[in-house]
Scaffold this active site. Structure first.
Site, PDB file in Angstrom:
ATOM      1  CE1 TYR A 139      -4.370  -0.981  -0.250  1.00  0.00           C
ATOM      2  CE2 TYR A 139      -3.478  -2.866   0.937  1.00  0.00           C
ATOM      3  CZ  TYR A 139      -4.477  -2.291   0.181  1.00  0.00           C
ATOM      4  OH  TYR A 139      -5.590  -3.021  -0.161  1.00  0.00           O
TER       5      TYR A 139
ATOM      6  CD  GLN B  46     -16.592   0.920  -7.619  1.00  0.00           C
ATOM      7  OE1 GLN B  46     -16.571  -0.287  -7.449  1.00  0.00           O
ATOM      8  NE2 GLN B  46     -16.801   1.464  -8.809  1.00  0.00           N
TER       9      GLN B  46
ATOM     10  CB  VAL C 291      -8.092   3.775  -2.160  1.00  0.00           C
ATOM     11  CG1 VAL C 291      -9.234   2.853  -1.739  1.00  0.00           C
ATOM     12  CG2 VAL C 291      -7.089   3.026  -3.034  1.00  0.00           C
TER      13      VAL C 291
ATOM     14  CG  HIS D 251     -14.133   0.381  -2.230  1.00  0.00           C
ATOM     15  ND1 HIS D 251     -14.039  -0.124  -3.506  1.00  0.00           N
ATOM     16  CD2 HIS D 251     -15.278  -0.137  -1.730  1.00  0.00           C
ATOM     17  CE1 HIS D 251     -15.087  -0.905  -3.766  1.00  0.00           C
ATOM     18  NE2 HIS D 251     -15.862  -0.916  -2.693  1.00  0.00           N
TER      19      HIS D 251
ATOM     20  CB  CYS E 281      -1.664   2.158  17.289  1.00  0.00           C
ATOM     21  SG  CYS E 281      -2.907   3.177  18.105  1.00  0.00           S
TER      22      CYS E 281
ATOM     23  CB  THR F 158     -16.649   0.833 -12.103  1.00  0.00           C
ATOM     24  OG1 THR F 158     -16.722  -0.301 -11.229  1.00  0.00           O
ATOM     25  CG2 THR F 158     -18.033   1.209 -12.566  1.00  0.00           C
ATOM     26  CB  SER F 159     -14.821  -4.253 -13.732  1.00  0.00           C
ATOM     27  OG  SER F 159     -14.684  -4.364 -12.326  1.00  0.00           O
TER      28      SER F 159
ATOM     29  N   PRO G 287     -14.099   1.677 -21.980  1.00  0.00           N
ATOM     30  CG  PRO G 287     -11.763   1.794 -21.956  1.00  0.00           C
ATOM     31  CD  PRO G 287     -12.968   1.839 -21.057  1.00  0.00           C
TER      32      PRO G 287
ATOM     33  CB  ALA H  81     -12.489   8.327 -18.008  1.00  0.00           C
TER      34      ALA H  81
HETATM   35  N1  APR Z   1     -11.357   5.004 -19.018  1.00  0.00           N
HETATM   36  C1  APR Z   1     -12.487   4.412 -18.574  1.00  0.00           C
HETATM   37  N2  APR Z   1     -12.510   3.138 -18.139  1.00  0.00           N
HETATM   38  C2  APR Z   1     -11.357   2.434 -18.167  1.00  0.00           C
HETATM   39  C3  APR Z   1     -10.152   2.993 -18.617  1.00  0.00           C
HETATM   40  C4  APR Z   1     -10.176   4.339 -19.064  1.00  0.00           C
HETATM   41  N3  APR Z   1      -9.083   4.961 -19.514  1.00  0.00           N
HETATM   42  N4  APR Z   1      -9.180   2.053 -18.506  1.00  0.00           N
HETATM   43  C5  APR Z   1      -9.767   0.966 -17.999  1.00  0.00           C
HETATM   44  N5  APR Z   1     -11.082   1.180 -17.782  1.00  0.00           N
HETATM   45  C6  APR Z   1     -12.094   0.287 -17.219  1.00  0.00           C
HETATM   46  C7  APR Z   1     -11.832  -1.171 -17.454  1.00  0.00           C
HETATM   47  O1  APR Z   1     -12.354  -1.573 -18.726  1.00  0.00           O
HETATM   48  C8  APR Z   1     -12.585  -1.801 -16.293  1.00  0.00           C
HETATM   49  O2  APR Z   1     -13.943  -2.029 -16.642  1.00  0.00           O
HETATM   50  O3  APR Z   1     -12.039   0.450 -15.826  1.00  0.00           O
HETATM   51  C9  APR Z   1     -12.526  -0.728 -15.207  1.00  0.00           C
HETATM   52  C10 APR Z   1     -11.613  -1.039 -14.056  1.00  0.00           C
HETATM   53  O4  APR Z   1     -12.126  -2.136 -13.376  1.00  0.00           O
HETATM   54  P1  APR Z   1     -11.521  -2.643 -11.997  1.00  0.00           P
HETATM   55  O5  APR Z   1     -10.027  -2.705 -12.082  1.00  0.00           O
HETATM   56  O6  APR Z   1     -12.281  -3.862 -11.647  1.00  0.00           O
HETATM   57  O7  APR Z   1     -11.828  -1.443 -10.995  1.00  0.00           O
HETATM   58  P2  APR Z   1     -13.125  -1.121 -10.157  1.00  0.00           P
HETATM   59  O8  APR Z   1     -14.363  -1.431 -10.916  1.00  0.00           O
HETATM   60  O9  APR Z   1     -12.928   0.238  -9.624  1.00  0.00           O
HETATM   61  O10 APR Z   1     -12.985  -2.160  -8.983  1.00  0.00           O
HETATM   62  C11 APR Z   1     -13.826  -2.032  -7.889  1.00  0.00           C
HETATM   63  O11 APR Z   1     -12.597  -3.621  -6.611  1.00  0.00           O
HETATM   64  O12 APR Z   1     -10.451  -4.099  -6.726  1.00  0.00           O
HETATM   65  C12 APR Z   1     -11.423  -3.675  -5.865  1.00  0.00           C
HETATM   66  O13 APR Z   1     -11.564  -2.174  -4.070  1.00  0.00           O
HETATM   67  C13 APR Z   1     -11.104  -2.295  -5.395  1.00  0.00           C
HETATM   68  O14 APR Z   1     -12.331  -0.253  -5.663  1.00  0.00           O
HETATM   69  C14 APR Z   1     -11.928  -1.430  -6.306  1.00  0.00           C
HETATM   70  C15 APR Z   1     -13.107  -2.323  -6.619  1.00  0.00           C
END
Ligand code: APR
Length: 285
Positions: A69, A103, A105, A121, A183, A224-225, A250, A267
Site C-alpha cells: 500500500y 470506489q 482510494v 472503499h 499505533c 468500473t468493471s 472502453p 474517460a
Molecule cells: N477510461 C475508462 N474506463 C477504463 C479505462 C479508461 N481509460 N481504462 C480501464 N477502464 C475500465 C476497465 O475496462 C474496467 O472495466 O475500468 C474498469 C476497471 O475495473 P476494476 O479494475 O475492476 O476497478 P473497479 O471497478 O474500480 O474495482 C472495484 O474492486 O479491486 C477492488 O476495491 C477495489 O475499488 C476497487 C473495486
C-alpha cells in the site's frame, strides 16, 4: 463512441439537476494509476492484489501488505488528475447538486477539483490502528529521520514544490515489505484506511451513496468493471428508480444492459467531450 451516442448523453446531462457520477479504477487509469485488475509491476508481479487486499493477508504478513500500500500511495502521490477528473469537476461546477461517488482510494478527484467525493472503499491517505481504529499519521507526516533536509531550510529553499503539494523530504523507502508503524495509543500495527475484500463498507458512505443514487436524475458510471459488490449496486439502484444511466468504459461491463447510453472509450477523452456536448460553451479541462 459515435456522434449520436455522445449527443444523446450530452442531452441527458444538460437536462439533469441532481446527477451522480460513480467512478472506478478506470477513472484514474490515464493518470498512470494501475487498475486493480491490471498486471502488477516490479517485485509485486508475483502477488495477486485480490490476495493482498484482505484482513487475513495483513494478519499473516503486515509488512508485505503495508509495503504494497505504501508503494501504491507513492505512485498516486506522483500521479496527476487527468482531463476526465477535471471534466467531473466541471459537471459539479455547473450542477452543484452533483454527487460524486468513488470506489477509488486515490485522491485524484480532490486534486482534480471535486472537494468531497463519497468514498466507498476508503483512502490510501487515512491510515488507522488495526486494533483500536485510532487515526494514525501518514508516514510522510512523521518527523523525518535526523539529518534529513527540512523544507524551508537554506539548503532546500530553491526546490520547486511538485504538483500535488509538498512531499516529505525523507528519502523514499525501498519498494518492498515495510514494517507498519505502531499505533500511538495501543501499539498495535497501523493499517491502510481502505476497505479490504470481505470487509463492510463504511456505513455513512454507503448510506450517502444509496440515497444519492435513489434521488438522482442521471447516473454517469465511469471506469468500473461493476464486479465488486455492494458498490456495483449503486447504478442499479438509480436505474430501478427510473434515472437514465450513461456508462463510460472502453469495454462492455455487466452494466451495459441497464444503460441508456454506452460511451465506449477512455474517460480522459470521453468525459471532456461529454461536457462539451452538454454545454458547448463549457471549459471541460
Ligand atoms: N477510461 C475508462 N474506463 C477504463 C479505462 C479508461 N481509460 N481504462 C480501464 N477502464 C475500465 C476497465 O475496462 C474496467 O472495466 O475500468 C474498469 C476497471 O475495473 P476494476 O479494475 O475492476 O476497478 P473497479 O471497478 O474500480 O474495482 C472495484 O474492486 O479491486 C477492488 O476495491 C477495489 O475499488 C476497487 C473495486
Amino acid at each position: 463512441m459515435t456522434g449520436p451516442e455522445l449527443a444523446e448523453a450530452g442531452r441527458l446531462l444538460a437536462a439533469a439537476r441532481r446527477p451522480v457520477v460513480f467512478t472506478g479504477a478506470g477513472m484514474s487509469a490515464e493518470s498512470g494509476v494501475p487498475t486493480f485488475r491490471d498486471a502488477q509491476t516490479g517485485l509485486w508481479q508475483r502477488y495477486d492484489p485480490q490476495e493482498l487486499a484482505t484482513p487475513a493477508a495483513f494478519r499473516a504478513d503486515p509488512a508485505l501488505v503495508w509495503g504494497w500500500y505504501e508503494a501504491r500511495r507513492r505512485g498516486v502521490r506522483r500521479a496527476l488528475p487527468n482531463p476526465g477528473h477535471r471534466a467531473v469537476a466541471a459537471i459539479q461546477a455547473r450542477l452543484p447538486e452533483t454527487v460524486v461517488i468513488t470506489q477509488n482510494v486515490d485522491d485524484l478527484h480532490e486534486r482534480g477539483g471535486v472537494p468531497a467525493p463519497v468514498r466507498l472503499h476508503g483512502s490510501l491517505f487515512a491510515p488507522r490502528c488495526s486494533a483500536c481504529a485510532r487515526p494514525a499519521p501518514l508516514p510522510s507526516d512523521l518527523p523525518p529521520p535526523a539529518g534529513t533536509p527540512v523544507p524551508g531550510a537554506p539548503e532546500a529553499r530553491d526546490e520547486a514544490e511538485p504538483p500535488g503539494g509538498p512531499v516529505s523530504h525523507a528519502p523514499e523507502p525501498q519498494d518492498g515489505p515495510l514494517t507498519p508503524p505502531a499505533c500511538a495509543g495501543c501499539g498495535a500495527p497501523v493499517r491502510p484506511g481502505v476497505v479490504w475484500f470481505g470487509e463492510a463498507l463504511p456505513s455513512a458512505a454507503l448510506d450517502a451513496a444509496v440515497e444519492a443514487a435513489a434521488g438522482c436524475d442521471l447516473l454517469l458510471t465511469v471506469g468500473t468493471s461493476a464486479l465488486v459488490h455492494p458498490a456495483a449496486e449503486i447504478p442499479v439502484v438509480a436505474a430501478r428508480l427510473g434515472a437514465p444511466v450513461v456508462q463510460v468504459n472502453p469495454v462492455p461491463t455487466p452494466l451495459d444492459a441497464i444503460c441508456a447510453v454506452n460511451l465506449r472509450g477512455p474517460a480522459g477523452e470521453v468525459l471532456p467531450a461529454l461536457v462539451r456536448a452538454a454545454w458547448p460553451d463549457a471549459d471541460a479541462g
